[in-house]
Scaffold this motif. Structure first.
Motif, mmCIF file in Angstrom:
data_model
loop_
_atom_site.group_PDB
_atom_site.id
_atom_site.type_symbol
_atom_site.label_atom_id
_atom_site.label_comp_id
_atom_site.label_asym_id
_atom_site.label_seq_id
_atom_site.Cartn_x
_atom_site.Cartn_y
_atom_site.Cartn_z
ATOM 1 N N THR A 59 37.332 37.511 40.075
ATOM 2 C CA THR A 59 37.183 38.962 39.910
ATOM 3 C C THR A 59 38.272 39.519 39.003
ATOM 4 O O THR A 59 38.018 40.409 38.188
ATOM 5 C CB THR A 59 37.227 39.674 41.272
ATOM 6 N N HIS A 60 39.475 38.978 39.116
ATOM 7 C CA HIS A 60 40.575 39.439 38.248
ATOM 8 C C HIS A 60 40.287 39.093 36.786
ATOM 9 O O HIS A 60 40.443 39.938 35.896
ATOM 10 C CB HIS A 60 41.887 38.793 38.684
ATOM 11 N N LEU A 61 39.810 37.869 36.534
ATOM 12 C CA LEU A 61 39.518 37.454 35.160
ATOM 13 C C LEU A 61 38.359 38.255 34.568
ATOM 14 O O LEU A 61 38.316 38.501 33.360
ATOM 15 C CB LEU A 61 39.174 35.959 35.126
ATOM 16 N N LEU A 62 37.418 38.681 35.417
ATOM 17 C CA LEU A 62 36.239 39.412 34.954
ATOM 18 C C LEU A 62 36.469 40.922 34.896
ATOM 19 O O LEU A 62 35.582 41.665 34.489
ATOM 20 C CB LEU A 62 35.045 39.107 35.867
ATOM 21 N N GLY A 63 37.650 41.370 35.327
ATOM 22 C CA GLY A 63 37.976 42.787 35.211
ATOM 23 C C GLY A 63 37.607 43.635 36.409
ATOM 24 O O GLY A 63 37.588 44.869 36.315
ATOM 25 N N PHE A 64 37.299 43.007 37.545
ATOM 26 C CA PHE A 64 36.977 43.759 38.759
ATOM 27 C C PHE A 64 38.186 43.802 39.688
ATOM 28 O O PHE A 64 38.921 42.817 39.800
ATOM 29 C CB PHE A 64 35.807 43.102 39.517
ATOM 30 N N GLN A 97 39.384 31.660 45.146
ATOM 31 C CA GLN A 97 38.652 31.600 43.882
ATOM 32 C C GLN A 97 38.019 32.944 43.529
ATOM 33 O O GLN A 97 37.978 33.328 42.353
ATOM 34 C CB GLN A 97 37.552 30.512 43.949
ATOM 35 N N VAL A 98 37.534 33.673 44.536
ATOM 36 C CA VAL A 98 36.937 34.983 44.279
ATOM 37 C C VAL A 98 38.006 35.956 43.788
ATOM 38 O O VAL A 98 37.765 36.754 42.881
ATOM 39 C CB VAL A 98 36.234 35.535 45.539
ATOM 40 N N ARG A 126 28.846 30.382 52.967
ATOM 41 C CA ARG A 126 29.850 31.441 53.061
ATOM 42 C C ARG A 126 29.484 32.571 52.101
ATOM 43 O O ARG A 126 29.084 32.337 50.966
ATOM 44 C CB ARG A 126 31.234 30.888 52.724
ATOM 45 N N ASP A 127 29.631 33.798 52.560
ATOM 46 C CA ASP A 127 29.276 34.963 51.744
ATOM 47 C C ASP A 127 29.990 34.958 50.399
ATOM 48 O O ASP A 127 29.429 35.380 49.379
ATOM 49 C CB ASP A 127 29.630 36.263 52.483
ATOM 50 N N ALA A 128 31.235 34.492 50.396
ATOM 51 C CA ALA A 128 32.074 34.566 49.198
ATOM 52 C C ALA A 128 31.458 33.855 47.994
ATOM 53 O O ALA A 128 31.710 34.229 46.846
ATOM 54 C CB ALA A 128 33.452 33.965 49.492
ATOM 55 N N VAL A 129 30.638 32.832 48.256
ATOM 56 C CA VAL A 129 30.027 32.068 47.168
ATOM 57 C C VAL A 129 29.141 32.962 46.297
ATOM 58 O O VAL A 129 28.920 32.672 45.118
ATOM 59 C CB VAL A 129 29.204 30.895 47.746
ATOM 60 N N HIS A 130 28.657 34.063 46.859
ATOM 61 C CA HIS A 130 27.665 34.885 46.167
ATOM 62 C C HIS A 130 28.193 36.262 45.747
ATOM 63 O O HIS A 130 27.425 37.089 45.252
ATOM 64 C CB HIS A 130 26.427 35.057 47.059
#
Length: 249
Positions: free
Chosen positions: A198-203, A193-194, A162-166
């Motif tokens: 992304t929220h935790l990493l600031g994106f 999970q994405v 799945r694309d989301a993994v990357h």
């Protein structure tokens, strides 16, 4: 306009871009640790074109009498390794980012990613069959593009992954100067999970979701806090249960 443009060889165009940007100097020889000289640069550009357009080294050698298959194979083995490719790509993206014209398209703070499947006719680590794409084996190239239309990260993945993994890989591991703040994908590029990572990493993460009305969406706050989405929200998350079972989670 087209009539006024000169007809030139694509290899000459690549060499001209190399003279502007000096991106070819990133292809350090893995053994001698030296950047390519002028003659080696010509071979390198022909090799990049042969592999980038999928012509292949044999056909490219037939089209370039002054450059042999052996020369290009040597360049591919000793100069086109992954680390050098990533540095050269970042060098080109950074040069492009500093130009005035791309600023009319975007400021380099948003990006999107999508996958393209390519057929592979030989045994390869990432090559696999997927009935969705018909018969035969293939792999998937997952590509990240900025709002300035520069490709700043690419990754070859298994065609059944799945694309989301990357998604996180491209946001964290590109080596360019782009300061990505928000990222877009299609439905295959998202999972819960994405959203969380992304929220935790600031994106900011803004996927284009297919059949959104059929998805079961919940919110931490009250659904009425999101009037534009309230009709799509089924209920409120019970945070008390999460807190009580956090250690087990």
């Amino acid at each position: 306009m087209y009539e006024s443009l000169p007809r030139i060889k694509l290899t000459d165009l690549l060499i001209e871009v190399a003279n502007w940007t000096r991106f070819h100097e990133q292809f350090i020889h893995a053994s001698t640790n030296r950047p390519p000289n002028d003659e080696e640069t010509k071979v390198l550009m022909a090799t990049i074109m042969a592999m980038g357009t999928n012509i292949g080294l044999t056909k490219m050698a037939e089209a370039t009498p002054d450059i042999s298959y052996r020369q290009m194979a040597n360049a591919a083995q000793w100069r086109l390794y992954e680390d050098a490719m990533n540095k050269a790509q970042a060098f080109l993206v950074n040069y492009h980012h500093k130009l005035s014209l791309p600023s009319y398209w975007g400021d380099g703070t948003t990006s999107s990613s999508d996958a393209m499947r390519v057929q592979i006719g030989v045994a390869a680590l990432q090559a696999d069959a997927n009935p969705h794409y018909g018969t035969g084996k293939g792999a998937t190239i997952y590509r990240f593009v900025s709002d300035q239309f520069s490709t700043f990260y690419t990754k070859v993945i298994n065609t059944n992954a799945r694309d989301a993994v990357h998604v996180i890989d491209g946001l964290l591991h590109h080596e360019t100067d782009l300061a990505i703040e928000e990222h877009y994908t299609d439905t295959a590029g998202y999972t819960d999970q994405v959203f969380g990572l992304t929220h935790l990493l600031g994106f900011g993460f803004a996927p284009r979701l297919r059949d959104l009305s059929e998805s079961k969406l919940y919110t931490v706050g009250k659904p009425s806090d999101f009037p534009k989405l309230e009709k799509l929200l089924l209920g409120q998350i019970n945070t008390k249960i999460i807190q009580e079972n956090y250690d087990d989670v």
